[in-house]
Design a protein around this motif. Structure first.
Motif, mmCIF file in Angstrom:
data_model
loop_
_atom_site.group_PDB
_atom_site.id
_atom_site.type_symbol
_atom_site.label_atom_id
_atom_site.label_comp_id
_atom_site.label_asym_id
_atom_site.label_seq_id
_atom_site.Cartn_x
_atom_site.Cartn_y
_atom_site.Cartn_z
ATOM 1 N N LYS A 157 0.856 -1.193 0.000
ATOM 2 C CA LYS A 157 0.000 0.000 0.000
ATOM 3 C C LYS A 157 0.883 1.230 0.000
ATOM 4 O O LYS A 157 2.107 1.135 0.032
ATOM 5 N N GLY A 158 0.271 2.415 -0.006
ATOM 6 C CA GLY A 158 1.043 3.642 0.104
ATOM 7 C C GLY A 158 1.536 3.851 1.525
ATOM 8 O O GLY A 158 1.137 3.149 2.453
ATOM 9 N N HIS A 159 2.410 4.835 1.693
ATOM 10 C CA HIS A 159 2.907 5.139 3.028
ATOM 11 C C HIS A 159 3.347 6.592 3.083
ATOM 12 O O HIS A 159 4.012 7.092 2.171
ATOM 13 N N GLU A 160 2.998 7.261 4.185
ATOM 14 C CA GLU A 160 3.239 8.693 4.316
ATOM 15 C C GLU A 160 4.694 9.055 4.525
ATOM 16 O O GLU A 160 5.085 10.207 4.313
ATOM 17 N N SER A 161 5.535 8.115 4.921
ATOM 18 C CA SER A 161 6.952 8.407 5.157
ATOM 19 C C SER A 161 7.881 7.690 4.183
ATOM 20 O O SER A 161 8.957 8.196 3.863
ATOM 21 N N THR A 162 7.494 6.510 3.736
ATOM 22 C CA THR A 162 8.385 5.697 2.897
ATOM 23 C C THR A 162 7.864 5.514 1.477
ATOM 24 O O THR A 162 8.439 4.749 0.709
ATOM 25 N N GLY A 163 6.791 6.201 1.119
ATOM 26 C CA GLY A 163 6.253 6.108 -0.234
ATOM 27 C C GLY A 163 5.303 4.965 -0.402
ATOM 28 O O GLY A 163 4.144 5.133 -0.771
ATOM 29 N N PHE A 164 5.810 3.774 -0.148
ATOM 30 C CA PHE A 164 4.931 2.600 -0.100
ATOM 31 C C PHE A 164 5.365 1.703 1.045
ATOM 32 O O PHE A 164 6.515 1.708 1.469
ATOM 33 N N GLY A 165 4.410 0.947 1.543
ATOM 34 C CA GLY A 165 4.708 -0.073 2.540
ATOM 35 C C GLY A 165 4.692 -1.418 1.841
ATOM 36 O O GLY A 165 3.628 -1.949 1.531
#
Length: 373
Positions: A157-165
């Motif tokens: 999925k997306g991620h607010e700190s790493t771009g994607f999880g």
């Protein structure tokens, strides 16, 4: 590095076939049966979802993987480590309660659930990081390192700190003990633009360290308490919270890859990633925003870097969903498009650093061959 092989199947299911059947066939085609599991402990690392979040993987998928392990004589268990922030998974008892409430138990998954770093998140082992540049050792949950075989089952999925999880984050950050998570996060801390802050207190609700207060109706960060996790950045709807250190997220990404190297090095590993319910933020949130991209499919590989690269490439080719964080950003008349779905969803991210560092230290290859099942 030579090309790695990544196996893929979409979510289409003709009558008489289920996604569980397809997942098993994918794993078998990708070579899971080539691992000698007879009489061996098999750690299946996944995310049980924060309470209130509904984007996490269903327990049915975990059972499919556990069943394959048991068919090969393995002794599988599901595992994750406690969180750095005080949500519903901050100690083993609450973590197990959360997993159970989200549907993960011995009946639904066919195996036991162990919290990798123990009751308080302190049961860890310090593991050497082969070729590590930023972390010479990694603090990993002991139960995860005690296992003979390691399997990652990831919700991509997306991620607010790493771009994607993806897979590397599921392994590197997910297997770190509480001290290990702090070590990965500590290089960068957010800041507040007072001109943009509206004092809505959303960032404080998301803060895992009780580090944000509002003495003059504007957010103020106590840097002695702040752990630099970045959740407040994703929480702010007004772009008032930002990262003043351009390399902070890049350093986080590179450390995460090195932690994943510590977990995977010198033992049999297998990796599975399901690209569905692609929410813009981590499953650690107590909610999940609308998906930014349509469901794509299931991927599997022995190479975690190639797997993440293949999943990312598939996402970058997909059409954004209009009614989503990504779609709304792209529709803004003044939006400066990055032509990169992850950066256009969360502009502060530097996601390629994870894959770059992983390849550099020998965790895997960004070059891959995709075989569709």
């Amino acid at each position: 590095m030579e090309k790695s092989t990544v196996y893929f199947t979409n979510f289409r299911c003709p009558v008489g076939t289920s996604q569980i059947d397809k997942l098993k066939k994918l794993c078998i085609a990708a070579g899971i049966r080539n691992i000698d599991m007879d009489g061996k402990f098999v750690a299946i690392k996944m995310h049980f979802g924060e309470l209130g979040n509904l984007a996490f993987l269903r327990p049915n998928y975990a059972k499919a993987v556990a069943d394959l392990c048991k068919e090969q004589g393995g002794l599988p268990f599901l595992t994750d480590c406690n969180t750095l922030y005080p949500g519903s998974r901050k100690n083993a008892l609450e973590h197990l309660d959360c997993a159970n409430l989200n549907g993960f138990n011995t009946i639904s998954t066919g195996c036991q659930i162990l919290i990798g770093d123990g009751l308080r998140g302190t049961d860890e082992i310090e593991v050497p990081v082969v070729n590590g540049e930023y972390c010479k050792t990694a603090k990993i949950g002991r139960a995860i390192m005690d296992a003979d075989i390691f399997i990652s089952l990831t919700h991509f999925k997306g991620h607010e700190s790493t771009g994607f999880g993806g897979t590397v984050k599921n392994i590197g950050m997910g297997c770190g003990s509480r001290a290990g998570k702090m070590e990965q996060h500590k290089s960068g801390k957010p800041a507040i633009d007072e001109n943009l802050c509206r004092g809505c207190k959303r960032c404080a609700k998301e803060c895992g360290s009780d580090a944000i207060s509002y003495p003059n109706k504007k957010a103020v960060i106590d840097y002695d308490k702040c752990k630099g996790c970045g959740r407040c950045i994703g929480a702010c709807s007004f772009d008032a919270v930002y990262n003043p250190n351009d390399s902070a997220n890049e350093l986080l990404d590179r450390k995460m890859a090195e932690y994943a190297q510590a977990v995977c090095h010198d033992r049999p590993c297998f990796h599975i990633s399901l690209v569905q319910d692609i929410s813009p933020n981590c499953d650690c949130h107590g909610e999940n925003d609308a998906p930014i991209l349509p469901d794509i499919g299931m991927f599997a590989s022995f190479d975690p870097i190639a797997l993440d690269q293949a999943c990312a490439d598939a996402c970058l080719k997909a059409t954004p969903i209009a009614n989503s964080q990504l779609g709304e950003n792209l529709a803004k008349p003044d939006w400066v498009c990055h032509h990169n779905h992850f950066k256009d969803s969360n502009p502060n991210v530097e996601w390629e650093a994870t894959l770059d560092q992983g390849e550099k230290i020998g965790l895997g290859s960004r070059s891959y061959e995709l075989k569709e099942i």
